[in-house]
Design a protein around this motif. Structure first.
Motif, mmCIF file in Angstrom:
data_model
loop_
_atom_site.group_PDB
_atom_site.id
_atom_site.type_symbol
_atom_site.label_atom_id
_atom_site.label_comp_id
_atom_site.label_asym_id
_atom_site.label_seq_id
_atom_site.Cartn_x
_atom_site.Cartn_y
_atom_site.Cartn_z
ATOM 1 N N LEU A 130 9.927 5.243 3.697
ATOM 2 C CA LEU A 130 9.595 6.650 3.478
ATOM 3 C C LEU A 130 10.370 7.115 2.258
ATOM 4 C CD1 LEU A 130 9.742 7.840 7.182
ATOM 5 C CD2 LEU A 130 7.693 7.582 5.773
ATOM 6 N N SER A 131 9.650 7.714 1.302
ATOM 7 C CA SER A 131 10.245 8.009 0.004
ATOM 8 C C SER A 131 9.816 9.374 -0.516
ATOM 9 C CB SER A 131 9.817 6.911 -0.982
ATOM 10 O OG SER A 131 10.376 7.106 -2.232
ATOM 11 N N ASP A 132 10.460 9.796 -1.598
ATOM 12 C CA ASP A 132 10.123 11.069 -2.235
ATOM 13 C C ASP A 132 9.389 10.871 -3.560
ATOM 14 O OD1 ASP A 132 12.199 10.073 -3.770
ATOM 15 O OD2 ASP A 132 13.408 11.899 -3.689
ATOM 16 N N ARG A 133 8.963 9.643 -3.845
ATOM 17 C CA ARG A 133 8.269 9.373 -5.105
ATOM 18 C C ARG A 133 7.342 8.179 -4.957
ATOM 19 N NH1 ARG A 133 13.962 7.782 -7.643
ATOM 20 N NH2 ARG A 133 14.598 8.762 -5.733
ATOM 21 N N TRP A 134 6.412 8.079 -5.911
ATOM 22 C CA TRP A 134 5.462 6.977 -5.921
ATOM 23 C C TRP A 134 6.125 5.722 -6.461
ATOM 24 C CZ3 TRP A 134 3.363 3.688 -9.596
ATOM 25 C CH2 TRP A 134 2.246 2.960 -9.190
ATOM 26 N N PHE A 135 5.851 4.616 -5.802
ATOM 27 C CA PHE A 135 6.215 3.295 -6.292
ATOM 28 C C PHE A 135 4.952 2.453 -6.289
ATOM 29 C CE2 PHE A 135 10.301 4.742 -4.654
ATOM 30 C CZ PHE A 135 11.165 4.355 -5.670
ATOM 31 N N ASN A 136 4.863 1.534 -7.218
ATOM 32 C CA ASN A 136 3.745 0.611 -7.235
ATOM 33 C C ASN A 136 3.673 -0.080 -5.874
ATOM 34 O OD1 ASN A 136 2.375 -2.022 -7.653
ATOM 35 N ND2 ASN A 136 2.193 -1.216 -9.724
ATOM 36 N N SER A 183 3.088 -3.032 -4.992
ATOM 37 C CA SER A 183 3.702 -4.364 -4.956
ATOM 38 C C SER A 183 5.159 -4.359 -5.423
ATOM 39 C CB SER A 183 2.886 -5.347 -5.800
ATOM 40 O OG SER A 183 2.854 -4.936 -7.150
ATOM 41 N N ASP A 184 5.764 -3.187 -5.577
ATOM 42 C CA ASP A 184 7.150 -3.077 -6.041
ATOM 43 C C ASP A 184 8.115 -3.525 -4.944
ATOM 44 O OD1 ASP A 184 9.720 -2.292 -6.861
ATOM 45 O OD2 ASP A 184 8.966 -0.520 -7.891
ATOM 46 N N THR A 185 8.756 -4.654 -5.154
ATOM 47 C CA THR A 185 9.660 -5.217 -4.146
ATOM 48 C C THR A 185 11.033 -4.542 -4.145
ATOM 49 O OG1 THR A 185 10.353 -6.949 -5.689
ATOM 50 C CG2 THR A 185 8.519 -7.468 -4.190
ATOM 51 N N THR A 186 11.281 -3.608 -5.056
ATOM 52 C CA THR A 186 12.564 -2.898 -5.090
ATOM 53 C C THR A 186 12.456 -1.462 -4.579
ATOM 54 O OG1 THR A 186 12.292 -2.094 -7.361
ATOM 55 C CG2 THR A 186 13.314 -4.263 -7.077
ATOM 56 N N ALA A 187 11.277 -1.018 -4.203
ATOM 57 C CA ALA A 187 11.068 0.377 -3.788
ATOM 58 C C ALA A 187 11.989 0.780 -2.640
ATOM 59 C CB ALA A 187 9.608 0.598 -3.400
ATOM 60 N N TYR A 188 12.256 -0.132 -1.727
ATOM 61 C CA TYR A 188 13.093 0.190 -0.565
ATOM 62 C C TYR A 188 14.501 0.632 -0.971
ATOM 63 C CZ TYR A 188 15.700 -4.181 -0.973
ATOM 64 O OH TYR A 188 16.516 -5.190 -1.423
ATOM 65 N N GLN A 189 14.977 0.176 -2.111
ATOM 66 C CA GLN A 189 16.326 0.540 -2.551
ATOM 67 C C GLN A 189 16.448 2.033 -2.851
ATOM 68 O OE1 GLN A 189 17.040 -1.997 -5.919
ATOM 69 N NE2 GLN A 189 17.152 -3.848 -4.673
ATOM 70 N N VAL A 245 4.710 7.144 1.835
ATOM 71 C CA VAL A 245 5.030 5.982 2.663
ATOM 72 C C VAL A 245 4.603 4.759 1.862
ATOM 73 C CG1 VAL A 245 2.836 6.054 3.935
ATOM 74 C CG2 VAL A 245 4.812 4.866 4.915
ATOM 75 N N HIS A 246 5.468 3.763 1.854
ATOM 76 C CA HIS A 246 5.247 2.524 1.105
ATOM 77 C C HIS A 246 5.278 1.375 2.106
ATOM 78 C CE1 HIS A 246 6.636 -0.837 -1.568
ATOM 79 N NE2 HIS A 246 5.826 -0.250 -2.423
ATOM 80 N N PHE A 247 4.161 0.686 2.248
ATOM 81 C CA PHE A 247 4.071 -0.497 3.109
ATOM 82 C C PHE A 247 4.090 -1.719 2.197
ATOM 83 C CE2 PHE A 247 1.612 2.802 5.304
ATOM 84 C CZ PHE A 247 2.078 2.720 6.606
ATOM 85 N N ILE A 248 4.847 -2.751 2.564
ATOM 86 C CA ILE A 248 4.874 -3.955 1.731
ATOM 87 C C ILE A 248 5.156 -5.187 2.586
ATOM 88 C CG2 ILE A 248 7.326 -3.782 1.137
ATOM 89 C CD1 ILE A 248 6.434 -4.656 -1.767
ATOM 90 N N SER A 249 4.533 -6.279 2.210
ATOM 91 C CA SER A 249 4.844 -7.562 2.838
ATOM 92 C C SER A 249 6.223 -7.991 2.353
ATOM 93 C CB SER A 249 3.811 -8.615 2.433
ATOM 94 O OG SER A 249 4.252 -9.898 2.822
ATOM 95 N N THR A 250 7.042 -8.490 3.262
ATOM 96 C CA THR A 250 8.358 -9.012 2.878
ATOM 97 C C THR A 250 8.403 -10.527 3.036
ATOM 98 O OG1 THR A 250 9.157 -8.528 5.110
ATOM 99 C CG2 THR A 250 9.626 -6.891 3.391
ATOM 100 N N ALA A 251 7.242 -11.143 3.161
ATOM 101 C CA ALA A 251 7.162 -12.595 3.337
ATOM 102 C C ALA A 251 7.778 -13.308 2.135
ATOM 103 C CB ALA A 251 5.710 -13.018 3.511
ATOM 104 N N ALA A 273 0.861 -1.180 0.000
ATOM 105 C CA ALA A 273 0.000 0.000 0.000
ATOM 106 C C ALA A 273 0.900 1.233 0.000
ATOM 107 C CB ALA A 273 -0.905 0.007 1.227
ATOM 108 N N VAL A 274 0.451 2.289 -0.670
ATOM 109 C CA VAL A 274 1.218 3.531 -0.754
ATOM 110 C C VAL A 274 0.300 4.687 -0.379
ATOM 111 C CG1 VAL A 274 2.522 5.066 -2.285
ATOM 112 C CG2 VAL A 274 2.670 2.595 -2.583
ATOM 113 N N TRP A 275 0.838 5.635 0.396
ATOM 114 C CA TRP A 275 0.085 6.829 0.772
ATOM 115 C C TRP A 275 0.947 8.048 0.494
ATOM 116 C CZ3 TRP A 275 0.273 10.102 5.425
ATOM 117 C CH2 TRP A 275 -0.818 10.970 5.501
ATOM 118 N N ASN A 276 0.349 9.056 -0.130
ATOM 119 C CA ASN A 276 1.026 10.298 -0.493
ATOM 120 C C ASN A 276 0.642 11.409 0.471
ATOM 121 O OD1 ASN A 276 0.347 12.894 -2.645
ATOM 122 N ND2 ASN A 276 2.426 12.190 -2.395
#
Length: 177
Positions: free
Chosen positions: A80-86, A88-94, A153-159, A51-54
């Motif tokens: 916490l980021s400065d841009r939108w990521f999908n 389900s994007d598993t690379t957003a944290y980078q 803010v980007h929340f993602i499952s890391t399972a 999930a992403v919230w702007n």
């Protein structure tokens, strides 16, 4: 949010499977919270939900949320980021300014988290994470620099395998400091 199905091409055709969704709050009757999990399916490109919230871009800011980790959950990550990521994007944290691993949070209770950062100071580019009583939980190092401040803010499952329990998000709030 939505997840991508295999074999469907074109940006309009991707979003076909339900991703993170509202469920009943385990501690407040009649209230809903957002559940982020990992539901494995051969039909999906990526089983990971997010999930992403702007919010307005902040050089010096504060972000608050409440996270519930059910017993047996494989938890996830908050970035916490400065841009939108999908979602389900598993690379957003980078490319996120800060990342917080949710696996260390207490299970079967709401964990109130307060994130504070200040890019106006050259001295300290870290982000403090505290509980709602001001007790420090973590200090996050700057992972990726920003020109515009933090606005997502980007929340993602890391399972790494199916995790139907996932984690719950009760609230999100941001403010300038």
């Amino acid at each position: 949010t939505q997840l991508y199905q295999k074999g469907i091409v074109g940006h309009c055709a991707y979003n076909r499977a339900v991703g993170a969704q509202l469920v009943l709050n385990p501690e407040a009757e009649g209230k809903e919270v957002l559940k982020v999990a990992r539901i494995d399916s051969d039909e999906l490109e990526i089983a990971t939900q997010g999930a992403v919230w702007n919010f307005p871009a902040l050089y010096k800011g504060r972000f608050e949320t409440a996270i519930y980790i059910p017993e047996g959950s494989q938890a996830g990550r908050l970035s916490l980021s400065d841009r939108w990521f999908n979602p389900s994007d598993t690379t957003a944290y980078q490319f996120a300014m800060y990342n917080f691993d949710l696996t260390g949070l207490k299970q079967n209770k709401w964990n109130d988290l307060v994130f504070e950062w200040d890019f106006t100071s050259d001295n300290n580019q870290s982000c403090s994470v505290k509980d709602n009583e001001g007790n420090e939980i973590a200090t996050l190092p700057l992972n990726f620099s920003t020109v515009n401040g933090i606005s997502y803010v980007h929340f993602i499952s890391t399972a790494e395998k199916e995790d139907t329990k996932g984690f719950l998000i009760e609230r999100v709030e941001s403010m300038a400091k």
